[in-house]
Design a protein around this motif. Structure first.
Motif, PDB file in Angstrom:
ATOM      1  N   UNK A  65       0.840  -1.193   0.000  1.00 41.87           N
ATOM      2  CA  UNK A  65       0.000   0.000   0.000  1.00 41.87           C
ATOM      3  C   UNK A  65       0.868   1.233   0.000  1.00 41.87           C
ATOM      4  N   UNK A  66       0.241   2.378  -0.172  1.00 35.58           N
ATOM      5  CA  UNK A  66       1.000   3.624  -0.234  1.00 35.58           C
ATOM      6  C   UNK A  66       1.523   4.066   1.120  1.00 35.58           C
ATOM      7  N   UNK A  67       0.817   3.780   2.176  1.00 34.63           N
ATOM      8  CA  UNK A  67       1.259   4.195   3.496  1.00 34.63           C
ATOM      9  C   UNK A  67       1.216   5.701   3.654  1.00 34.63           C
ATOM     10  N   UNK A  68       1.558   6.186   4.837  1.00 29.64           N
ATOM     11  CA  UNK A  68       1.451   7.618   5.117  1.00 29.64           C
ATOM     12  C   UNK A  68       2.408   8.483   4.297  1.00 29.64           C
ATOM     13  N   UNK A  69       3.534   7.928   3.873  1.00 27.45           N
ATOM     14  CA  UNK A  69       4.504   8.717   3.107  1.00 27.45           C
ATOM     15  C   UNK A  69       4.573   8.307   1.641  1.00 27.45           C
ATOM     16  N   UNK A  70       3.662   7.427   1.213  1.00 27.41           N
ATOM     17  CA  UNK A  70       3.632   7.005  -0.184  1.00 27.41           C
ATOM     18  C   UNK A  70       4.632   5.932  -0.543  1.00 27.41           C
ATOM     19  N   UNK A  71       5.300   5.355   0.450  1.00 28.08           N
ATOM     20  CA  UNK A  71       6.348   4.366   0.176  1.00 28.08           C
ATOM     21  C   UNK A  71       6.099   3.020   0.836  1.00 28.08           C
ATOM     22  N   UNK A  72       4.862   2.658   1.063  1.00 25.64           N
ATOM     23  CA  UNK A  72       4.565   1.358   1.651  1.00 25.64           C
ATOM     24  C   UNK A  72       3.841   1.495   2.971  1.00 25.64           C
ATOM     25  N   UNK A  73       3.231   0.409   3.421  1.00 28.43           N
ATOM     26  CA  UNK A  73       2.420   0.463   4.642  1.00 28.43           C
ATOM     27  C   UNK A  73       3.254   0.673   5.903  1.00 28.43           C
ATOM     28  N   UNK A 108       5.094  -4.706 -10.438  1.00 28.29           N
ATOM     29  CA  UNK A 108       3.915  -3.958 -10.878  1.00 28.29           C
ATOM     30  C   UNK A 108       4.259  -2.475 -10.993  1.00 28.29           C
ATOM     31  N   UNK A 109       3.563  -1.735 -11.847  1.00 25.08           N
ATOM     32  CA  UNK A 109       3.820  -0.290 -11.944  1.00 25.08           C
ATOM     33  C   UNK A 109       3.745   0.423 -10.589  1.00 25.08           C
ATOM     34  N   UNK A 110       2.831   0.005  -9.729  1.00 25.72           N
ATOM     35  CA  UNK A 110       2.709   0.650  -8.412  1.00 25.72           C
ATOM     36  C   UNK A 110       3.960   0.438  -7.561  1.00 25.72           C
ATOM     37  N   UNK A 111       4.655  -0.683  -7.746  1.00 21.89           N
ATOM     38  CA  UNK A 111       5.886  -0.929  -6.995  1.00 21.89           C
ATOM     39  C   UNK A 111       6.958   0.084  -7.385  1.00 21.89           C
ATOM     40  N   UNK A 124       7.655   7.143 -12.638  1.00 26.40           N
ATOM     41  CA  UNK A 124       7.151   5.800 -12.920  1.00 26.40           C
ATOM     42  C   UNK A 124       5.729   5.896 -13.441  1.00 26.40           C
ATOM     43  N   UNK A 125       5.525   5.341 -14.619  1.00 26.04           N
ATOM     44  CA  UNK A 125       4.195   5.296 -15.209  1.00 26.04           C
ATOM     45  C   UNK A 125       3.703   3.864 -15.286  1.00 26.04           C
TER      46      UNK A 125
END
Length: 178
Positions: free
Chosen positions: A41-49, A91-94, A126-127
């Motif tokens: 997930x993105x988490x609070x800083x956008x870099x994971x839960x 995945x692109x989200x990674x 990253x797209x």
């Protein structure tokens, strides 16, 4: 219950806490089974839960497994974790979640080659289909590196793994400026 069924059962539960189900594995461990759930997930800083998000997801997953009877009467151990730094980006989200990080890329080999090119690059953008990297230029000198950008199609990536950096280049540059 197999991993595919558990995935279908747990996806909405993990989604309710704002995370994504990355992988579910069920491994025999003696008389027990180990249910290994990997979340992202993105988490609070956008870099994971965050640890709090993982803890909340663990509680919800545990309740779901117990309440649904999905695991039957056999005992099991539940293990919930994030993807971890050494897990390949797939995945692109990674890639998006690792903007700013140094990544070792191995590209798919060309038809006449046995292995693909391997290089390190820092993710700048990253797209969905392309990642833009900051890479060291070919004419770069060891103590005064020169960087250039390089675009890589995600379809051309055989493997991409985040590299652990103890002395990040951008952190050193800010120290030198002060």
């Amino acid at each position: 219950m197999n991993a595919e069924r558990l995935t279908r059962l747990l996806e909405p539960v993990v989604s309710q806490v704002g995370l994504e189900l990355d992988r579910v594995d069920v491994v025999p461990a003696g008389r027990r089974r180990l249910v290994r759930v990997t979340i992202d997930g993105d988490g609070p800083d956008g870099h994971g839960p965050s640890l709090d998000e993982i803890s909340e997801a663990t509680a919800e997953i545990s309740h779901c497994l117990d309440d649904s009877g999905a695991m039957g009467e056999s005992p099991y151990t539940l293990e919930v974790s994030s993807r971890g730094v050494s897990t390949p980006l797939t995945q692109p989200r990674h890639y998006r979640r690792n903007i700013g990080h140094l990544v070792r890329f191995t590209l798919n080999p060309a038809e006449e080659q046995k292995s693909g090119e391997t290089f390190d690059g820092r993710i700048a953008e990253a797209g969905e289909e392309v990642v833009t990297l900051e890479v060291e230029a070919e004419n770069s000198k060891p103590h005064k590196p020169v960087y250039t950008t390089r675009e890589v199609q995600l379809a051309d990536v055989a493997k991409a793994v985040v590299q652990v950096e103890l002395n990040r280049r951008d952190a050193q540059a800010s120290k030198e400026e002060n």
